[in-house]
Structures are given as structure tokens and as C-alpha cells.
Design a protein around this motif. Structure first.
Motif, PDB file in Angstrom:
ATOM      1  N   HIS A  42       0.831  -1.200   0.000  1.00  0.00           N
ATOM      2  CA  HIS A  42       0.000   0.000   0.000  1.00  0.00           C
ATOM      3  C   HIS A  42       0.871   1.258   0.000  1.00  0.00           C
ATOM      4  O   HIS A  42       0.583   2.224  -0.724  1.00  0.00           O
ATOM      5  N   LYS A  43       1.917   1.255   0.802  1.00  0.00           N
ATOM      6  CA  LYS A  43       2.827   2.404   0.834  1.00  0.00           C
ATOM      7  C   LYS A  43       3.479   2.612  -0.527  1.00  0.00           C
ATOM      8  O   LYS A  43       3.628   3.747  -0.979  1.00  0.00           O
ATOM      9  N   GLU A  44       3.883   1.532  -1.175  1.00  0.00           N
ATOM     10  CA  GLU A  44       4.496   1.636  -2.498  1.00  0.00           C
ATOM     11  C   GLU A  44       3.509   2.212  -3.504  1.00  0.00           C
ATOM     12  O   GLU A  44       3.865   3.057  -4.335  1.00  0.00           O
ATOM     13  N   LYS A  45       2.270   1.782  -3.422  1.00  0.00           N
ATOM     14  CA  LYS A  45       1.246   2.302  -4.333  1.00  0.00           C
ATOM     15  C   LYS A  45       1.035   3.792  -4.091  1.00  0.00           C
ATOM     16  O   LYS A  45       0.922   4.573  -5.040  1.00  0.00           O
ATOM     17  N   LEU A  46       0.989   4.203  -2.812  1.00  0.00           N
ATOM     18  CA  LEU A  46       0.852   5.619  -2.500  1.00  0.00           C
ATOM     19  C   LEU A  46       2.038   6.424  -3.015  1.00  0.00           C
ATOM     20  O   LEU A  46       1.872   7.537  -3.531  1.00  0.00           O
ATOM     21  N   ARG A  47       3.243   5.881  -2.868  1.00  0.00           N
ATOM     22  CA  ARG A  47       4.431   6.560  -3.379  1.00  0.00           C
ATOM     23  C   ARG A  47       4.339   6.746  -4.894  1.00  0.00           C
ATOM     24  O   ARG A  47       4.683   7.802  -5.422  1.00  0.00           O
ATOM     25  N   GLN A  48       3.887   5.710  -5.589  1.00  0.00           N
ATOM     26  CA  GLN A  48       3.755   5.816  -7.046  1.00  0.00           C
ATOM     27  C   GLN A  48       2.715   6.865  -7.429  1.00  0.00           C
ATOM     28  O   GLN A  48       2.931   7.636  -8.371  1.00  0.00           O
ATOM     29  N   LEU A  49       1.592   6.910  -6.694  1.00  0.00           N
ATOM     30  CA  LEU A  49       0.576   7.915  -6.986  1.00  0.00           C
ATOM     31  C   LEU A  49       1.111   9.321  -6.739  1.00  0.00           C
ATOM     32  O   LEU A  49       0.874  10.241  -7.535  1.00  0.00           O
ATOM     33  N   GLU A  50       1.862   9.498  -5.635  1.00  0.00           N
ATOM     34  CA  GLU A  50       2.452  10.804  -5.354  1.00  0.00           C
ATOM     35  C   GLU A  50       3.453  11.190  -6.435  1.00  0.00           C
ATOM     36  O   GLU A  50       3.505  12.346  -6.862  1.00  0.00           O
ATOM     37  N   GLU A  51       4.233  10.242  -6.892  1.00  0.00           N
ATOM     38  CA  GLU A  51       5.211  10.503  -7.949  1.00  0.00           C
ATOM     39  C   GLU A  51       4.495  10.903  -9.236  1.00  0.00           C
ATOM     40  O   GLU A  51       4.932  11.825  -9.941  1.00  0.00           O
ATOM     41  N   GLU A  52       3.383  10.232  -9.538  1.00  0.00           N
ATOM     42  CA  GLU A  52       2.617  10.558 -10.742  1.00  0.00           C
ATOM     43  C   GLU A  52       2.037  11.966 -10.636  1.00  0.00           C
ATOM     44  O   GLU A  52       2.092  12.746 -11.593  1.00  0.00           O
ATOM     45  N   LYS A  53       1.489  12.311  -9.471  1.00  0.00           N
ATOM     46  CA  LYS A  53       0.949  13.657  -9.283  1.00  0.00           C
ATOM     47  C   LYS A  53       2.055  14.709  -9.398  1.00  0.00           C
ATOM     48  O   LYS A  53       1.859  15.765 -10.010  1.00  0.00           O
ATOM     49  N   ARG A  54       3.190  14.435  -8.797  1.00  0.00           N
ATOM     50  CA  ARG A  54       4.316  15.378  -8.858  1.00  0.00           C
ATOM     51  C   ARG A  54       4.759  15.570 -10.304  1.00  0.00           C
ATOM     52  O   ARG A  54       5.002  16.688 -10.758  1.00  0.00           O
TER      53      ARG A  54
END
Length: 186
Positions: free
Chosen positions: A100-112
Motif C-alpha cells: 500500500h505504501k508503495e502504491k501511494l508513493r507511485q501515486l504521489e510521484e505521478e501527481k508530482r
């Protein structure tokens, strides 16, 4: 052949009379109380079966308690198995949390990344909305094509402000409840 001075033929008559008496007595008893006797026998059988199963279960519980108290090795094995099961469940939970943390990191990276693209497009003088939609359009164009639907040119049946529960806009039809209480007849 005589025994004790009694003739042989006299004894069977007494036995026959005793059997006849027994037959009449038992027959009348069964005729009068037969169904009661049958039902009471069935009831006693059922009660006996229930009590015997409960007594067996009670004895088994007592034996289990005694065995558990006598064998501490069994208790230790149970506790170790319980601890191992808890550890396994905790590891599975930790793995899910990491995913879940990895998925959140990927979503944050995509938004950034999208924000950076929007900033760059604004610096170049382009519209940022157009660039925000491009990645989605590229994803959709490869999988399927969406055909926009035409709006119908029909006129709506009623105005947009019509609400049947408000009591407004219905025209001359207005219903009001009658008075409460007795009629005023004077």
C-alpha cells in the motif's frame, strides 16, 4: 406316580388356572393402560439417551481438563502454535502495508510529475488543462474509442423548478386537510 399323595392330573389344572388368571390380569392391565405404558417406555428411553450423552460429554471434559493439567507440554505446544500463527498473520499484514505504501508513493510521484508537466506547459504558454488530459487520452486511445452522445433536442416536460412535494406550480389544484375536532353544529 404320585408325589406327596397328590394325583398327577390335579397339578396341571392348578397351573392352567394360574396361567389363566395371569392372562386375564395382564390382559386387562394392558387393555386399560397399554398406550400409557408404551409412551412412558418411549419417554424413558429418550431421557436415558439424552442423559447418557450428557454424562459422556461431562466425563470427556473432565478427562480433558485432567490431561491438560497433567501435560504441560501440550499447553506449551499450543501456545507456540498460537504465537507462530500470530507472527505469520503479522508478516502478511506488514507485506500488505508495504504494498500500500508503495502504491501511494507511485501515486504521489505521478501527481508530482503531472504538476511539473503543467508548470512547464504554463512556462511555454500552453494551456495546462490540455496537457493534463493528454495522458488519459493516450491511455484511452490505445484501448477503445469513446463516441460522444448527442443531446436530444426535446423540450422538457415540466420546468426545471417543478417539485411536486412543494405545493407550488401545480396550478389551481390545492388540497388542504379538513379541520380537526367535532363539527360545529351549534
Amino acid at each position: 406316580m404320585e408325589l406327596d399323595g397328590e394325583p398327577l392330573s390335579a397339578r396341571p389344572a392348578l397351573e392352567t388356572e394360574g396361567l389363566r388368571f395371569l392372562h386375564v390380569t395382564v390382559g386387562s392391565l394392558l387393555a386399560t393402560y397399554g398406550w400409557y405404558i408404551v409412551f412412558s417406555c418411549i419417554l424413558l428411553y429418550v431421557v436415558f439417551q439424552k442423559l447418557s450423552t450428557r454424562l459422556r460429554a461431562l466425563r470427556q471434559r473432565q478427562l480433558d481438563r485432567a490431561a491438560a493439567a497433567v501435560e504441560p507440554d501440550v499447553v506449551v505446544k499450543r501456545q507456540e502454535a498460537l504465537a507462530a500463527a500470530r507472527l505469520k498473520m503479522q508478516e502478511e499484514l506488514n507485506a500488505q502495508v508495504e504494498k500500500h505504501k508503495e502504491k501511494l508513493r507511485q501515486l504521489e510521484e505521478e501527481k508530482r510529475r503531472q504538476k511539473i508537466e503543467m508548470w512547464d506547459s504554463m512556462q511555454e504558454g500552453k494551456s495546462y488543462k490540455g496537457n493534463a488530459k493528454k495522458p488519459q487520452e493516450e491511455d484511452n486511445s490505445g484501448t477503445s474509442s469513446v463516441i460522444p452522445k448527442r443531446k436530444s433536442d426535446r423540450k422538457p416536460l415540466r420546468g426545471g423548478g417543478y417539485n411536486p412535494l412543494s405545493g407550488e406550480g401545480g396550478g389551481t389544484c390545492s388540497w388542504r386537510p379538513g379541520r380537526r375536532g367535532p363539527s360545529s353544529g351549534g
